[in-house]
Design an enzyme around this catalytic site. Structure first.
Site, PDB file in Angstrom:
ATOM      1  N   PHE A   1       0.886  -1.401  -0.177  1.00 38.01           N
ATOM      2  CA  PHE A   1       0.345  -0.030  -0.039  1.00 38.01           C
ATOM      3  C   PHE A   1       0.794   1.252  -0.046  1.00 38.01           C
ATOM      4  O   PHE A   1       0.447   2.324  -0.327  1.00 38.01           O
ATOM      5  CB  PHE A   1      -0.994  -0.084   1.211  1.00 38.01           C
ATOM      6  CG  PHE A   1      -0.301   0.620   2.430  1.00 38.01           C
ATOM      7  CD1 PHE A   1       0.454  -0.207   3.229  1.00 38.01           C
ATOM      8  CD2 PHE A   1      -0.730   1.814   2.878  1.00 38.01           C
ATOM      9  CE1 PHE A   1       1.043   0.163   4.404  1.00 38.01           C
ATOM     10  CE2 PHE A   1      -0.141   2.466   3.885  1.00 38.01           C
ATOM     11  CZ  PHE A   1       0.782   1.654   4.876  1.00 38.01           C
ATOM     12  N   LYS A   2       2.194   1.131   0.144  1.00 39.52           N
ATOM     13  CA  LYS A   2       2.852   2.397   0.254  1.00 39.52           C
ATOM     14  C   LYS A   2       2.860   3.060  -0.885  1.00 39.52           C
ATOM     15  O   LYS A   2       3.276   4.303  -0.962  1.00 39.52           O
ATOM     16  CB  LYS A   2       4.326   1.917   0.958  1.00 39.52           C
ATOM     17  CG  LYS A   2       4.256   1.717   2.350  1.00 39.52           C
ATOM     18  CD  LYS A   2       5.318   1.641   2.975  1.00 39.52           C
ATOM     19  CE  LYS A   2       5.529   1.475   4.498  1.00 39.52           C
ATOM     20  NZ  LYS A   2       5.008   0.183   5.024  1.00 39.52           N
ATOM     21  N   ASP A   3       2.827   2.266  -1.984  1.00 38.52           N
ATOM     22  CA  ASP A   3       2.729   2.934  -3.477  1.00 38.52           C
ATOM     23  C   ASP A   3       1.472   4.054  -3.300  1.00 38.52           C
ATOM     24  O   ASP A   3       1.867   4.899  -4.317  1.00 38.52           O
ATOM     25  CB  ASP A   3       2.418   1.800  -4.393  1.00 38.52           C
ATOM     26  CG  ASP A   3       3.626   0.961  -4.455  1.00 38.52           C
ATOM     27  OD1 ASP A   3       4.786   1.210  -4.326  1.00 38.52           O
ATOM     28  OD2 ASP A   3       3.514  -0.216  -4.719  1.00 38.52           O
TER      29      ASP A   3
ATOM     30  N   MET B   1       3.228   6.914  -1.987  1.00 41.26           N
ATOM     31  CA  MET B   1       4.819   7.224  -2.589  1.00 41.26           C
ATOM     32  C   MET B   1       4.544   7.720  -4.058  1.00 41.26           C
ATOM     33  O   MET B   1       5.506   8.510  -4.441  1.00 41.26           O
ATOM     34  CB  MET B   1       5.699   6.107  -2.327  1.00 41.26           C
ATOM     35  CG  MET B   1       6.885   6.597  -2.082  1.00 41.26           C
ATOM     36  SD  MET B   1       7.429   7.137  -0.420  1.00 41.26           S
ATOM     37  CE  MET B   1       7.745   5.844   0.286  1.00 41.26           C
TER      38      MET B   1
END
Ligand SMILES: *Cc1c(COP(=O)(O)O)cnc(C)c1O
Length: 471
Positions: free
Chosen positions: A112-114, A117
């Site tokens: 989920f960091k995409d 980011m």
């Protein structure tokens, strides 16, 4: 909209002034002066929007120093089917009656960091070009954060990434994801040491103020406000998909580590999104679960920090937690400062159990928590595969287990899926006896040529590398 520090520094800053920064000058975290309120008519209008437009609407309430047309274009460029795999960007899937998984892990690095980011990469490129500046991002990673940062910044003008990681300690898949990048602005530095050594090096370099200024060193860690803000959007998107009208409430369960993701849920709820509960799911590293159960926040030492099968939640302290505590204490900056600088600095803990504010964490702010173990994760992955023919990763399994302990009749429960199972294949093999399916674009990545520099556990060696690769 302006931003303040949770520790009471008198300065007020605009969004782009804090975009490239980490901590406020007094060591606090940035928060908006107030949370913009979203009324029923606005919710109704937002319900019909595609994800990129929704992102633009939410971000517009917090960003007044980027022209609207530019911000809209940045959102449109970020949240595409090409990058996130589906037109819905964060599709919701019903697992069983009233229990949903919100897919946040179909971006380039499968976590989920995409979601945040990728936007940060575009915002950085935009702002640096506007200022005519450059930035060298220095980071330490044990997996998800570093790869998300590299895939967001690859090829971006004005930005270089120097990402340290412990040599040989990431999974082969994670290593391949990062080290196969051939972009000249991405530098993988494999440090002969453990993750803490990498973090120490990053700290030491950042504390050398002269070097930091000369080489324009910055970070993209989870306390960055822009990252948190980008995450607010998918709480709205999840809500709209799970409900037919805006008089319904939903709950969210969030696999948590540094408290960034669930803090975005808190912000959405403060804006008026009809959220019943926010369930904080932890693994054996239960700093947060302990707080929400007892009112005691106790930072763990290295010996007390467990290496688990949901490694992205293996934290010793939750770096975004101060943001919530500030709100919990009625935005009392002096008190927040006393707790995080005074008490935490002195004894590694603070105790709010006798403070009336603590009870309001559940009643006013909807927070509740649960903890899981390795055995719970394996059992949940197995059960979900067997009964629903759905494969989930270990972090999402922590979420699903916690969610089931807090389901209320008539209130949809949305679990945030934070990574895909392929990233943590060993645990899937343990649970199911076979490897998870691999998305096509990742087949054979372990065999690709690798671009990585091995360096000793030495601050000077890292500085030398950076200075030699900065023009
Ligand atoms: C980073 C991460 C988490 C923890 O998120 P926080 O924002 O730090 O609470 C959970 N799951 C996965 C897969 C992650 O990469």
């Amino acid at each position: 909209m302006r931003y303040l520090s949770t520790r009471g520094h008198p300065d007020r800053r605009h969004f782009c002034e804090i975009l490239l920064e980490g901590l406020a000058p007094d060591g606090g975290l940035y928060l908006p002066e107030s949370y913009p309120q979203v009324d029923a008519a606005t919710l109704e209008r937002w319900r019909k929007l595609p994800y990129a437009e929704l992102a633009f609407e939410v971000l517009s309430l917090y960003i007044d120093d980027i022209p609207a047309a530019d911000l809209r274009a940045l959102c449109a460029k970020t949240y595409t089917e090409e990058i996130f795999g589906t037109e819905d960007i964060v599709p919701l899937r019903e697992l069983e009656d009233g229990v949903y998984l919100e897919a946040l892990s179909n971006g380039p690095t499968l976590a989920f960091k995409d979601m945040a980011m990728q936007l940060l990469g575009n915002l950085f490129e935009y702002e640096l070009a506007r200022r005519g500046e450059e930035l060298n991002i220095l980071g330490a990673t044990s997996g998800d954060t570093g790869s998300a940062a590299e895939y967001a910044m690859r090829g971006k003008k004005g930005v270089r990434v120097f990402m340290t990681s412990p040599d040989g300690r990431m999974s082969p898949f994670q290593q391949a994801q990062m080290f196969s990048l051939q972009d000249p602005n991405i530098h993988n530095l494999a440090i002969e040491g453990v993750f803490d050594d990498c973090q120490d090096i990053v700290k030491a370099v950042s504390n050398d103020l002269e070097f930091k200024r000369k080489y324009k060193i910055g970070t993209v860690n989870s306390i960055n406000w822009a990252r948190l803000l980008a995450q607010v959007v998918y709480y709205f998107a999840g809500y709209f998909q799970a409900t037919g009208s805006n008089d319904q409430k939903v709950s969210f369960t969030v696999p948590s580590g540094n408290f960034g993701n669930v803090c975005a849920g808190h912000v959405a709820r403060m804006m008026g999104l009809p959220v019943h509960q926010l369930v904080v799911a932890t693994n054996e590293n239960d700093v947060l679960d302990e707080f929400f159960r007892t009112g005691v926040y106790r930072v763990r030492g290295a010996a007390d920090t467990h290496e688990t099968s949901s490694p992205s939640m293996d934290i010793s302290k939750a770096s975004n937690f101060e943001r919530f505590v500030f709100d919990l204490l009625g935005r009392d900056a002096a008190k927040t400062r006393t707790l995080f600088e005074g008490e935490l600095g002195k004894s590694g803990r603070f105790d709010l159990s006798a403070d009336p504010a603590f009870a309001s964490a559940a009643t006013r702010f909807g927070f509740i928590s649960s903890r899981s173990t390795h055995a719970d994760r394996i059992a949940t992955i197995r059960d979900t595969d067997k009964r629903f023919a759905t494969l989930i990763d270990t972090h999402t399994a922590d979420g699903l287990k916690a969610a089931r302990e807090h389901i209320a009749p008539g209130v949809p429960m949305i679990i945030l899926e934070t990574a895909l199972p392929i990233k943590f294949a060993a645990s899937i093999v343990e649970a199911l006896g076979h490897e998870p399916d691999r998305p096509e674009r990742f087949i054979g990545i372990e065999a690709l040529p690798k671009r990585v520099m091995r360096l000793p556990k030495d601050v000077e060696a890292v500085k030398r590398y950076i200075s030699q690769h900065c023009d």
